[in-house]
Design a protein around this motif. Structure first.
Motif, mmCIF file in Angstrom:
data_model
loop_
_atom_site.group_PDB
_atom_site.id
_atom_site.type_symbol
_atom_site.label_atom_id
_atom_site.label_comp_id
_atom_site.label_asym_id
_atom_site.label_seq_id
_atom_site.Cartn_x
_atom_site.Cartn_y
_atom_site.Cartn_z
ATOM 1 N N ARG A 115 -24.437 -15.753 36.453
ATOM 2 C CA ARG A 115 -25.236 -14.535 36.615
ATOM 3 C C ARG A 115 -24.675 -13.609 37.688
ATOM 4 O O ARG A 115 -24.614 -12.382 37.500
ATOM 5 N N PHE A 116 -24.277 -14.150 38.818
ATOM 6 C CA PHE A 116 -23.771 -13.324 39.917
ATOM 7 C C PHE A 116 -22.275 -13.549 40.167
ATOM 8 O O PHE A 116 -21.755 -13.111 41.192
ATOM 9 N N SER A 117 -21.608 -14.191 39.223
ATOM 10 C CA SER A 117 -20.184 -14.476 39.417
ATOM 11 C C SER A 117 -19.352 -13.202 39.504
ATOM 12 O O SER A 117 -18.309 -13.178 40.160
ATOM 13 N N PHE A 118 -19.810 -12.132 38.846
ATOM 14 C CA PHE A 118 -19.059 -10.867 38.873
ATOM 15 C C PHE A 118 -18.905 -10.336 40.300
ATOM 16 O O PHE A 118 -17.952 -9.612 40.604
ATOM 17 N N ALA A 119 -19.860 -10.691 41.173
ATOM 18 C CA ALA A 119 -19.840 -10.171 42.545
ATOM 19 C C ALA A 119 -19.544 -11.245 43.573
ATOM 20 O O ALA A 119 -19.647 -10.988 44.778
ATOM 21 N N ALA A 120 -19.151 -12.437 43.125
ATOM 22 C CA ALA A 120 -19.020 -13.579 44.040
ATOM 23 C C ALA A 120 -18.096 -13.288 45.220
ATOM 24 O O ALA A 120 -18.387 -13.683 46.360
ATOM 25 N N GLU A 121 -17.001 -12.597 44.985
ATOM 26 C CA GLU A 121 -16.046 -12.346 46.063
ATOM 27 C C GLU A 121 -16.558 -11.328 47.074
ATOM 28 O O GLU A 121 -16.022 -11.231 48.183
ATOM 29 N N LYS A 122 -17.582 -10.586 46.696
ATOM 30 C CA LYS A 122 -18.135 -9.581 47.603
ATOM 31 C C LYS A 122 -19.382 -10.065 48.342
ATOM 32 O O LYS A 122 -19.804 -9.442 49.307
ATOM 33 N N ILE A 123 -19.996 -11.150 47.884
ATOM 34 C CA ILE A 123 -21.258 -11.606 48.452
ATOM 35 C C ILE A 123 -21.014 -12.505 49.659
ATOM 36 O O ILE A 123 -20.277 -13.495 49.571
ATOM 37 N N LEU A 124 -21.617 -12.159 50.775
ATOM 38 C CA LEU A 124 -21.632 -13.012 51.956
ATOM 39 C C LEU A 124 -23.074 -13.468 52.147
ATOM 40 O O LEU A 124 -23.933 -12.682 52.547
ATOM 41 N N TYR A 125 -23.338 -14.725 51.832
ATOM 42 C CA TYR A 125 -24.703 -15.268 51.808
ATOM 43 C C TYR A 125 -24.910 -16.212 52.977
ATOM 44 O O TYR A 125 -24.015 -16.969 53.354
#
Length: 350
Positions: A115-125
């Motif tokens: 679901r959120f893999s498209f943004a994985a490299e941009k997400i800092l969680y």
């Protein structure tokens, strides 16, 4: 006896009904007119705002304190993905009312990784936990502690002076052209509040333009802290969307009603009745049986009763419209909500 009964059942309405007599409105914002049209160049738009175009766009960081708004978070990330350098996401193991909660994003990302893999490299969680607090701890104090915890995540993000830092809740979504304008222009205030079109339950129920807590900040080391309150007088008009209580499932309504800082509005256990919530969501009524919080009798009277429906799905996030079948509950005619809590997200159109 009748008077006593009315006061017992509806006495909570008296302060709101008489607010214009005992309370003063906050000072007015300086509203900055917002110019935008398709195919108009960024330099032209900068000049229309009285700003100057940049040779290179500044980096944009999107900072969100997350609770459980997975659908709106997906729409947000898809909408802002081309413009945002890094998404900062902070999630707590407790609610503002000190109730324990699961790490919804982390758990969902493990069970539905696509679901959120498209943004994985941009997400800092980052997940945070707080020591157990008394159930009587003021929710707004707890909320303030959660938001203050965001500052260390901002420091770890690689942000630099002059970068654009957007601070807002997951359901406060700046429009992509707003973010692009602020990336490409110089000359606006270092702290700029964003006026968002406010909706309740879905985009079928537009309320007003009263949402202003989202901010765009030009980052300054040691001088930019995570806040969700008023910090300047500058307000950029019509800068996005705020969809409050815009949930797919009835259980999500119940959770928020018990979890957020205004949980004291749940004066009766019957307020959490699922059938009642579903009925109110389709009527555009008030979940807490309250009057509008207005500072003039004219505004109070104009907003009393259910919110008028809108049949327009124009000028909404493009990803929402492209995936209208998935997000039917957010669009006109889609007021019926799901009761299951474990439904798998349908396939996404990219």
């Amino acid at each position: 006896m009748t008077t006593i009964f009315l006061l017992h059942e509806h006495g909570h309405l008296v302060p709101s009904l008489l607010r214009p007599l005992w309370d003063n409105p906050p000072r007015s914002f300086t509203r900055i007119p917002h110019f935008h049209a398709e195919n108009v160049s960024i330099p032209r738009l900068c000049h229309l705002h009285g700003w100057s175009p940049r040779r290179q766009p500044r980096r944009a960081f999107d900072a969100v304190l997350f609770t459980h708004e997975l659908d709106l978070l997906e729409i947000r990330y898809r909408t802002l993905f081309p413009s945002v350098y890094r998404f900062l996401l902070l999630e707590s193991k407790t609610t503002f009312t000190s109730l324990p909660k699961p790490l919804v994003f982390l758990r969902h990302n493990l069970t539905h990784p696509d679901r959120f893999s498209f943004a994985a490299e941009k997400i800092l969680y980052r997940a945070i936990s707080f020591p157990a607090t008394s159930p009587s701890a003021p929710p707004f104090d707890v909320e303030s502690s959660h938001r203050s915890s965001f500052n260390s995540l901002i420091s770890a993000s690689g942000i630099s002076p002059g970068d654009l830092l957007i601070m807002s809740d997951a359901d406060e979504i700046p429009s992509p052209h707003t973010v692009e304008l602020l990336r490409w222009c110089d000359g606006y205030p270092p702290v700029l509040h964003l006026e968002l079109r406010q909706y309740l339950y879905s985009f079928e129920f537009p309320v007003d333009f009263g949402s202003w807590r989202a901010t765009a900040n030009l980052f300054q080391q040691g001088n930019t802290a995570y806040r969700h309150s008023r910090r300047s007088d500058a307000l950029l008009a019509d800068a996005g969307w705020h969809c409050s209580f815009c949930f797919r499932r009835i259980d999500d309504f119940v959770f928020k009603m018990r979890a957020y800082s205004h949980a004291d509005r749940v004066r009766k256990t019957s307020f959490l009745d699922r059938e009642r919530i579903q009925s109110i969501v389709c009527e555009g009524g008030d979940l807490f049986d309250m009057l509008p919080e207005e500072y003039s009798f004219k505004e109070l009277i104009s907003k009393m009763g259910p919110i008028p429906r809108s049949s327009s799905a124009v000028n909404l996030p493009s990803y929402l419209i492209e995936n209208a079948d998935r997000f039917r509950f957010l669009l006109p005619g889609g007021c019926k909500r799901e009761t299951q809590t474990t439904a798998r997200p349908p396939r996404t159109r990219v």
